[in-house]
Write a protein that holds these residues in place. Structure first.
Motif, mmCIF file in Angstrom:
data_model
loop_
_atom_site.group_PDB
_atom_site.id
_atom_site.type_symbol
_atom_site.label_atom_id
_atom_site.label_comp_id
_atom_site.label_asym_id
_atom_site.label_seq_id
_atom_site.Cartn_x
_atom_site.Cartn_y
_atom_site.Cartn_z
ATOM 1 N N GLU A 40 0.828 -1.266 0.029
ATOM 2 C CA GLU A 40 -0.158 -0.028 0.077
ATOM 3 C C GLU A 40 0.830 1.332 -0.007
ATOM 4 O O GLU A 40 1.619 1.425 0.947
ATOM 5 N N GLY A 41 0.562 2.147 -1.002
ATOM 6 C CA GLY A 41 1.373 3.504 -1.093
ATOM 7 C C GLY A 41 0.920 4.517 0.105
ATOM 8 O O GLY A 41 0.084 4.109 1.115
ATOM 9 N N GLN A 42 1.501 5.567 -0.165
ATOM 10 C CA GLN A 42 1.168 6.692 0.940
ATOM 11 C C GLN A 42 -0.150 7.409 0.749
ATOM 12 O O GLN A 42 -0.671 7.693 -0.372
ATOM 13 N N PRO A 43 -1.303 7.388 1.680
ATOM 14 C CA PRO A 43 -2.568 7.838 1.700
ATOM 15 C C PRO A 43 -2.444 9.323 1.125
ATOM 16 O O PRO A 43 -1.428 10.245 1.656
ATOM 17 N N ARG A 44 -3.380 10.027 0.617
ATOM 18 C CA ARG A 44 -3.528 11.360 0.188
ATOM 19 C C ARG A 44 -4.915 11.825 0.605
ATOM 20 O O ARG A 44 -5.965 10.762 0.081
ATOM 21 N N GLU A 45 -5.322 12.874 0.687
ATOM 22 C CA GLU A 45 -6.701 13.327 0.789
ATOM 23 C C GLU A 45 -7.176 14.126 -0.681
ATOM 24 O O GLU A 45 -6.339 14.748 -1.260
ATOM 25 N N VAL A 46 -8.220 13.885 -0.889
ATOM 26 C CA VAL A 46 -8.839 14.167 -2.273
ATOM 27 C C VAL A 46 -10.116 14.969 -2.053
ATOM 28 O O VAL A 46 -11.079 14.370 -1.513
ATOM 29 N N ASN A 47 -10.352 16.035 -2.631
ATOM 30 C CA ASN A 47 -11.505 16.546 -2.531
ATOM 31 C C ASN A 47 -12.320 16.527 -3.594
ATOM 32 O O ASN A 47 -11.950 16.680 -4.892
ATOM 33 N N CYS A 48 -13.647 16.031 -3.641
ATOM 34 C CA CYS A 48 -14.354 15.652 -4.696
ATOM 35 C C CYS A 48 -15.809 15.820 -4.465
ATOM 36 O O CYS A 48 -16.384 16.276 -3.237
ATOM 37 N N ILE A 49 -16.536 15.549 -5.760
ATOM 38 C CA ILE A 49 -18.100 15.339 -5.481
ATOM 39 C C ILE A 49 -18.461 13.858 -5.401
ATOM 40 O O ILE A 49 -17.605 13.224 -6.349
ATOM 41 N N LEU A 50 -19.103 13.636 -4.384
ATOM 42 C CA LEU A 50 -19.532 12.329 -4.194
ATOM 43 C C LEU A 50 -20.832 11.832 -4.596
ATOM 44 O O LEU A 50 -21.640 12.416 -3.812
ATOM 45 N N LEU A 51 -21.150 10.923 -5.400
ATOM 46 C CA LEU A 51 -22.504 10.817 -5.775
ATOM 47 C C LEU A 51 -22.878 9.447 -5.843
ATOM 48 O O LEU A 51 -22.003 8.484 -5.712
ATOM 49 N N ASN A 52 -24.147 9.010 -5.257
ATOM 50 C CA ASN A 52 -24.818 7.623 -5.286
ATOM 51 C C ASN A 52 -24.803 6.927 -6.740
ATOM 52 O O ASN A 52 -25.134 7.823 -7.525
ATOM 53 N N VAL A 53 -24.809 5.852 -6.904
ATOM 54 C CA VAL A 53 -24.998 5.383 -8.015
ATOM 55 C C VAL A 53 -26.230 4.453 -8.111
ATOM 56 O O VAL A 53 -26.542 3.533 -7.111
ATOM 57 N N ASP A 54 -27.025 4.701 -8.996
ATOM 58 C CA ASP A 54 -28.396 4.109 -9.128
ATOM 59 C C ASP A 54 -28.177 2.521 -9.528
ATOM 60 O O ASP A 54 -27.252 2.125 -9.870
ATOM 61 N N GLU A 55 -29.157 1.816 -9.176
ATOM 62 C CA GLU A 55 -29.312 0.375 -9.091
ATOM 63 C C GLU A 55 -29.168 -0.129 -10.546
ATOM 64 O O GLU A 55 -28.344 -1.079 -10.636
ATOM 65 N N LYS A 56 -29.679 0.361 -11.556
ATOM 66 C CA LYS A 56 -29.641 0.027 -13.116
ATOM 67 C C LYS A 56 -28.205 0.136 -13.452
ATOM 68 O O LYS A 56 -27.495 -0.737 -14.090
#
Length: 137
Positions: A39-55
């Motif tokens: 495992e490499g070095q962790p980093r913080e990422v600022n993002c938009i996080l959206l749910n994914v629909d069932e289809k």
């Protein structure tokens, strides 16, 4: 479908990438006579996080059972995620993982996003274990 460049920077700025997630890469390495995932070095990422629909989940699963999935978006140039089977038209043994709510998700491509859209978009998937009792580790 048009191949014209799209600029979604104003849309991304409106969202202001409100979520912060932890990302890191894992690579295969020969350690003490055994092949191990390092495992490499962790980093913080600022993002938009959206749910994914069932289809969409059914398509992304590729025959496996998914426990949870998200779409991750952030401005182009802010960061880069690696997919171990496809990166820069060559195979690399590097895979990006993200932590969302203390659960590990594997990152895969979002094929619906144009490369010239001005932002990066990926799917984060958490697969169920083969016996269906919980997520794979």
């Amino acid at each position: 479908m048009s191949d014209l460049p799209f600029d979604f920077s104003e849309t991304l700025e409106a969202f202001e990438c409100p979520e912060t997630i932890t990302a890191y890469e894992k690579e295969g390495a020969w350690v003490d006579g055994y092949w191990k995932e390092v495992e490499g070095q962790p980093r913080e990422v600022n993002c938009i996080l959206l749910n994914v629909d069932e289809k969409k989940l059914e398509i992304l699963a590729e025959g496996r059972h998914i426990d949870a999935a998200y779409c991750i978006m952030f401005p182009d140039g802010q960061d880069e995620f690696y997919i171990n089977y496809q990166q820069d038209d060559k195979i690399q043994a590097k895979q990006t993982y993200v932590l969302i709510d203390d659960f590990e998700y594997v990152v895969v491509n979002n094929p619906e996003t144009n490369k010239n859209a001005g932002f990066r978009s990926y799917y984060a998937l958490r697969y169920k274990s083969p016996d269906g009792t919980g997520a794979e580790s």
